[in-house]
Design an enzyme around this catalytic site. Structure first.
Site, short mmCIF file in Angstrom:
data_model
loop_
_atom_site.label_atom_id
_atom_site.label_comp_id
_atom_site.label_asym_id
_atom_site.label_seq_id
_atom_site.Cartn_x
_atom_site.Cartn_y
_atom_site.Cartn_z
N ASP A 277 -18.38 -24.82 -5.95
CA ASP A 277 -19.22 -23.70 -6.35
C ASP A 277 -18.48 -22.37 -6.19
O ASP A 277 -18.63 -21.71 -5.17
CB ASP A 277 -20.50 -23.70 -5.51
CG ASP A 277 -21.49 -22.62 -5.90
OD1 ASP A 277 -21.36 -22.06 -7.01
OD2 ASP A 277 -22.40 -22.36 -5.10
N GLU A 309 -21.93 -13.30 -8.60
CA GLU A 309 -23.04 -14.19 -8.97
C GLU A 309 -23.85 -14.55 -7.75
O GLU A 309 -25.09 -14.61 -7.80
CB GLU A 309 -22.49 -15.45 -9.64
CG GLU A 309 -23.56 -16.38 -10.22
CD GLU A 309 -24.05 -17.46 -9.27
OE1 GLU A 309 -24.95 -18.21 -9.66
OE2 GLU A 309 -23.52 -17.56 -8.14
N GLU A 310 -23.16 -14.79 -6.64
CA GLU A 310 -23.84 -15.20 -5.42
C GLU A 310 -24.68 -14.08 -4.82
O GLU A 310 -25.52 -14.33 -3.95
CB GLU A 310 -22.83 -15.71 -4.38
CG GLU A 310 -22.00 -16.90 -4.84
CD GLU A 310 -22.79 -18.19 -4.92
OE1 GLU A 310 -24.02 -18.17 -4.72
OE2 GLU A 310 -22.17 -19.25 -5.20
#
Length: 470
Positions: A277, A309-310
């Protein structure tokens, strides 16, 4: 060492440097020939970058800067003129250790990081109050708890809301709860997930919000139904400005009025190197970009490596919202690839035709994108699984803008079903990725056989949509 890079304007790609097109071998009949060598090399590079920079590649860190530099260098080597698009965004941080406990009828403290976490963008507060379940789903179901205002029709003001994860974004549940007068919110995970239901509320909230596991949450619901459950929630948190960046590169060929965006997020979380990820998605997109650099195209392809994104899809959101209307209209579709090698994974294709009942309404054309992946894997006698169309990865901002979107994933913190285990192997009841958002998300946390088929699918889809639009 951070490479100094040229800034990307709001709508136009400004090249880092112009280099001659690399000479690449002709495409073979089987799309994966040579592909996995590239993918493995990229994964090793991202793992090395994380090791050399504190064990992670999170946005705003030297590990992320090193990842940006690597992607830029690889794109230049393949013949592209990549550009970096910087942006800033409010970043949330805890300022003290949070507390979560049951105070009645029997006192029980919960352990931060094990039993619960504070949701990103939670507000600050110190609350002890009665806990009230909201629209509890049937056993084993995800349900739509707290997604509608009507769910709070008889909610007592000042109480702490207990809500299960599912069907709508966390931010929607918290907004509904606050409007109903909740003093705090406790979100517990679905029954098919063992972990704490961590997540983001997308922007700063004014009440404390913590999340916990299904086992703890369901026990609290049972106690709350007797009318005597009281909880204590204390959080102290706020926001600061943080810097992020996207990397983008266009093919030299293809009509500029028909753009296919192909993306994957480049950042990890602070707790680990983020190899599944999402170095797997980045490596697959990079491998496709190398093979498309000299391919005659009908439609332009824009390879995108999203930052932050996180932290709530910050990079892709900035990109979409910063585009002038005329430039946005040129984007024909967006593809997104997030976690492609989960060790207990599936071959998940975003449910663009809404056959599952989508949390986000897929824009017209999204079903045709899904069909391209399905038809490709059917031609290879490989099974695929519908992945819920939630918009919770970097295709989400495109969906909000009405742009058709699709892509693939292999599974995160949900648990593999018995039917999926029969189809793909692996262990039913265990998470798709047991190292999701942890320090053990290393190169060892990758199913390379599954990843190879996923990388093949990435390249096939890019080739297909570079020649034909849905």
């Amino acid at each position: 060492m951070i490479v100094k890079l040229t800034v990307l304007c709001a709508a136009l790609l400004v090249p880092v440097a112009a280099v001659p097109l690399a000479s690449l071998p002709a495409s073979a009949a089987h799309p994966s020939r040579g592909l996995m060598e590239d993918v493995r090399r990229d994964l090793d590079a991202f793992a090395r970058i994380a090791r050399e920079h504190g064990g992670n590649r999170a946005a705003g860190t030297r590990g992320f800067d090193g990842s940006v530099s690597y992607v830029v260098a690889e794109l230049r080597r393949a013949g592209y003129a990549p550009a970096v698009q910087p942006f800033t965004y409010p970043d949330w941080a805890e300022r003290d250790t949070p507390e979560f406990a049951r105070t009645a009828p029997r006192a029980r403290p919960y352990v931060h990081g094990t039993d619960f976490v504070t949701m990103e963008y939670s507000g600050s507060g110190d609350v002890t109050a009665r806990a009230v379940p909201v629209d509890v789903p049937a056993a084993g179901q995800a349900g739509t708890a707290a997604c509608e205002a009507a769910d709070f029709a008889r909610f007592p003001r000042g109480a702490i809301a207990l809500v299960q994860r599912g069907a709508c974004e966390f931010s929607v549940k918290v907004t509904r709860a606050r409007a109903a007068g909740a003093s705090a919110v406790v979100v517990y995970n679905r029954s098919d997930a063992r972990s704490v239901a961590g997540g983001t509320l997308q922007r700063q909230r004014k009440l404390p919000v913590v999340s916990t596991s299904y086992s703890i949450g369901s026990a609290l619901v049972r106690a709350a139904r007797k009318g005597t459950l009281r909880l204590h929630v204390r959080t102290k948190a706020g926001t600061v400005r943080k810097h992020g960046a996207n990397v983008l590169a266009d093919t030299s060929g293809g009509a500029s009025g028909r753009v296919v965006v192909v993306g994957a997020h480049l950042d990890s979380i602070p707790e680990g190197p983020g190899i599944n990820d999402n170095a797997t998605g980045v490596a697959a997109v990079l491998a496709a970009a190398r093979r498309m650099s000299r391919t005659p195209l009908r439609n332009r392809v824009r390879f995108a490596f999203w930052g932050a994104e996180e932290d709530g899809l910050r990079g892709s959101e900035h990109y979409v919202t910063a585009l002038p209307k005329a430039e946005r209209a040129k984007i024909a579709l967006a593809l997104n690839f997030d976690m492609l090698g989960s060790v207990n994974g599936v071959r998940g294709v975003y449910d663009g035709d809404a056959s599952l009942g989508a949390e986000k309404d897929p824009p017209a054309g999204s079903g045709a994108i899904e069909a391209v992946f399905r038809d490709y894997y059917a031609s290879r006698d490989l099974p695929v699984t519908d992945s819920p169309y939630t918009g919770r990865s970097d295709y989400g901002p495109f969906v909000k803008a009405g742009i058709p979107a699709g892509g693939m994933e292999s599974g995160a913190d949900g648990n593999k079903t018995t039917a999926e285990a029969r189809t793909y192997g692996g262990k039913a009841g265990d998470p798709y990725d047991p190292c999701y958002h942890t320090m053990c998300d290393t190169v060892k946390n990758v199913d390379f056989a599954l990843l190879e088929t996923m990388a093949d699918g990435v390249l096939h889809a890019v080739r297909h949509f570079s020649a034909e639009l849905p």
